[in-house]
Design a protein around this motif. Structure first.
Motif, PDB file in Angstrom:
ATOM      1  N   LEU A  45       0.866  -1.252   0.101  1.00  0.00           N
ATOM      2  CA  LEU A  45      -0.104   0.135   0.180  1.00  0.00           C
ATOM      3  C   LEU A  45       0.677   1.178   0.093  1.00  0.00           C
ATOM      4  N   SER A  46       2.088   1.324   0.502  1.00  0.00           N
ATOM      5  CA  SER A  46       3.031   2.393   0.513  1.00  0.00           C
ATOM      6  C   SER A  46       3.309   2.774  -0.872  1.00  0.00           C
ATOM      7  N   ARG A  47       3.303   1.993  -1.658  1.00  0.00           N
ATOM      8  CA  ARG A  47       3.769   2.146  -3.173  1.00  0.00           C
ATOM      9  C   ARG A  47       2.560   3.026  -3.514  1.00  0.00           C
ATOM     10  N   ARG A  48       1.231   2.841  -3.423  1.00  0.00           N
ATOM     11  CA  ARG A  48       0.126   3.840  -3.844  1.00  0.00           C
ATOM     12  C   ARG A  48       0.347   5.345  -3.491  1.00  0.00           C
ATOM     13  N   MET A  49       1.060   5.505  -2.229  1.00  0.00           N
ATOM     14  CA  MET A  49       1.412   6.700  -1.791  1.00  0.00           C
ATOM     15  C   MET A  49       2.570   7.230  -2.195  1.00  0.00           C
ATOM     16  N   LEU A  50       3.422   6.422  -2.771  1.00  0.00           N
ATOM     17  CA  LEU A  50       4.826   6.762  -3.290  1.00  0.00           C
ATOM     18  C   LEU A  50       4.648   7.152  -4.530  1.00  0.00           C
ATOM     19  N   PHE A  51       3.935   6.652  -5.281  1.00  0.00           N
ATOM     20  CA  PHE A  51       3.947   6.776  -6.823  1.00  0.00           C
ATOM     21  C   PHE A  51       2.440   7.405  -7.309  1.00  0.00           C
ATOM     22  N   THR A  52       2.548   8.056  -8.369  1.00  0.00           N
ATOM     23  CA  THR A  52       1.317   8.705  -8.883  1.00  0.00           C
ATOM     24  C   THR A  52       0.748   7.595  -9.858  1.00  0.00           C
ATOM     25  N   SER A  53      -0.568   7.849 -10.269  1.00  0.00           N
ATOM     26  CA  SER A  53      -1.014   7.018 -11.296  1.00  0.00           C
ATOM     27  C   SER A  53      -0.309   6.922 -12.614  1.00  0.00           C
ATOM     28  N   ARG A  54       0.431   7.748 -12.873  1.00  0.00           N
ATOM     29  CA  ARG A  54       1.440   7.884 -14.066  1.00  0.00           C
ATOM     30  C   ARG A  54       2.951   7.346 -13.726  1.00  0.00           C
ATOM     31  N   GLU A  55       2.783   6.395 -12.845  1.00  0.00           N
ATOM     32  CA  GLU A  55       4.039   6.054 -12.421  1.00  0.00           C
ATOM     33  C   GLU A  55       5.225   7.060 -12.362  1.00  0.00           C
TER      34      GLU A  55
END
Ligand SMILES: Nc1ncnc2c1ncn2[C@@H]1O[C@H](COP(=O)(O)OP(=O)(O)OP(=O)(O)O)[C@@H](O)[C@H]1O
Ligand SMILES: [Mg+2]
Lengths: 225, 260
Positions: B245-255
């Protein structure tokens, strides 16, 4: 701009109206830009004017607050990020080395897609930046600043990009090594790669036979400052 | 076997031990007297209150009261874990990922054990479920706080490397892999070390409690093993969910790596 070139079937990387606001300041301010495959564009300008920021936006690593980047006339938003980044490579100002050997670094891009480049292919990429094949086995963490810069360039080329964004590629090199790199860069353009080179050194544009653009406080202009 | 009660008056006597710590703090100029006093008072009040709450819970055994207790415990654990994370793209957004991770760890470690291994009647017997769930949730809380803090701190420190990987065509998962791995390994280490040294220095809490209250050490050891194995599972699952879940906070939907 982008469309007319694409209508003629020429590959292009362009941007229209790029803006980036940070802490109430416009780091990028209405930047229009276009480059064709096989051409070289030099971006000059004083420290802090937004050159690196522009390259990161062109590489889709940074989201602009206004405007859009286009690859062959297609908006970057309509292209999968990984596909875009494979086609438009970016080598930052002080490119960090990844774990492992020089060969591991050069092979990193293809490996991320599950491909395994042969040792010959790795040597080819190193040769493109004027590094000996024997370099492949060196641990990347031991390299000098100039060697790192060249390995980073080889690593970017291993992905076979169509465009290459270089942020001060000669910053860590002496004059002689810098000239050699610029020569290689010029050769890459002759083979059809489109290049955007950020540089502090006014002589580089001439050495590259490049179109000059100058940045000033987030605005990009044709010609020298 | 007899059981020695601790009367309240004697409990007050133990408060002198805290006073000793406060004296040490003053002598050594640690400037911790205030914290020591506050911690002691707060700990005492919390535990005494919990004692009464548990009594109530055990007296009126019901699925709903158990569910309520477990929910409160999970929410507090998530809130505490979220509060402990200092580096994050958005600290206010930490609660939900922490809650999801702790809940996942709790479910995976508790449900199979109470379905197949420790089977009290009724199954919602608070005397069994609450203490064991408490151990799982507090471990999950620690693991989640450690995992998130470490991932965010290292993502920030190593942002150029992560961005370089993205530029080479990495997915966010690939770009963050080294940081995730290091964070998860570090977060799981205390739990694993607990298994390695168990019994050699200290006897674990659950076993100690059972032995003091007169249970045969042979049975106490079995319970303790169940709990220790559960702790490994809870650490792995909660940490892994938190990392994901931390990944979703660190990256935007545009990666893109979010600037923070
Ligand atoms: N994440 C950020 N947050 C706020 N400001 C930033 C951020 N990144 C860059 N800036 C600011 O944006 C401006 C442009 O930075 P940039 O790195 O693009 O300059 P540059 O032209 O590449 O300079 P140099 O020649 O020194 O490399 C600078 O004033 C910088 O401080
Ligand atoms: Mg720069």
């Amino acid at each position: 701009m982008g469309e007319s070139e694409d209508a003629r079937g020429v590959r292009s990387l362009s941007a229209r109206g790029l803006g980036l606001a940070r802490e109430g300041r416009n780091v990028l301010d209405g930047v229009d830009f276009a480059i064709e495959a096989g051409a070289i564009a030099c971006i000059e300008g004083p420290s802090g004017c937004g050159k690196s920021t522009l390259l990161r936006v062109l590489a889709t690593l940074l989201e602009p607050t206004a405007g859009e980047v286009y690859l062959e006339g297609v908006a970057a938003h309509a292209i999968a990020p990984r596909t875009f980044r494979r086609r438009v490579a970016y080598v930052p100002q002080q490119a960090p080395m990844l774990e492992g050997t020089v060969a591991d670094n050069v092979a990193a891009g293809p490996r991320l897609r599950g491909a395994q480049p042969t040792p010959t292919r790795v040597e080819q990429c190193l040769a493109l930046v004027g590094l000996d094949g024997a370099f492949a086995a060196r641990p990347a963490s031991e390299l000098s600043g100039g060697e790192r810069q060249r390995v980073a360039l080889a690593r970017a080329l291993a992905n076979e990009p169509e465009f290459l964004l270089l942020d001060e590629p000669t910053a860590a090199l002496d004059t002689r090594a810098a000239e050699r790199i610029l020569e290689r860069v010029r050769a890459l353009a002759r083979e059809g790669l489109g290049l955007v080179v950020v540089t502090h050194e006014p002589t580089h544009a001439a050495a590259l036979g490049a179109r000059r653009r100058t940045m000033h406080a987030g605005r990009l202009r044709e010609g020298e400052g | 076997m007899s059981y020695v009660e601790v009367p309240l008056t004697r409990l007050a006597l133990v408060a002198l031990l805290v006073a000793i710590a406060a004296l040490v703090s003053r002598r050594a100029r640690l400037d911790l007297e205030g914290s020591i006093a506050w911690a002691a008072v707060r700990g005492a009040v919390q535990l005494l209150a919990v004692g009464y709450a548990l009594r109530l819970l055990f007296a009126y055994e019901h699925v709903l009261s158990l569910a309520l207790a477990l929910s409160v415990m999970t929410l507090v654990a998530a809130w505490t874990a979220a509060r402990r994370v200092e580096h994050a793209p958005d600290r206010r957004a930490l609660f939900w990922p922490a809650l999801a991770a702790i809940t996942a760890g709790g479910v995976v470690s508790l449900v199979p054990v109470f379905a197949l291994v420790i089977t009290p009647t009724p199954w919602y017997s608070g005397r069994y479920v609450i203490p064991i769930a408490g151990m799982m949730l507090s471990n999950a809380m620690n693991v989640v706080a450690l995992t998130l803090e470490r991932i965010f701190a290292s993502a920030r420190a190593e942002a150029p490397r992560i961005e370089q990987l993205l530029a080479l065509g990495a997915s966010p998962e690939q770009a963050l892999h080294a940081q995730e791995r290091a964070a998860l390994r570090a977060a799981m280490t205390p739990t694993l070390n607990g298994l390695f040294t168990v019994g050699l220095v200290a006897l674990p809490g659950m076993m100690t409690g059972q032995i003091v209250s007169g249970i045969d050490p042979k049975s106490a050891v079995r319970y303790q093993l169940v709990v220790l194995f559960q702790l490994v599972a809870v650490a792995a699952v909660a940490g892994w969910v938190a990392a994901t879940l931390s990944r979703r906070m660190l990256f935007t939907s545009r990666e893109q790596l979010r600037p923070f």
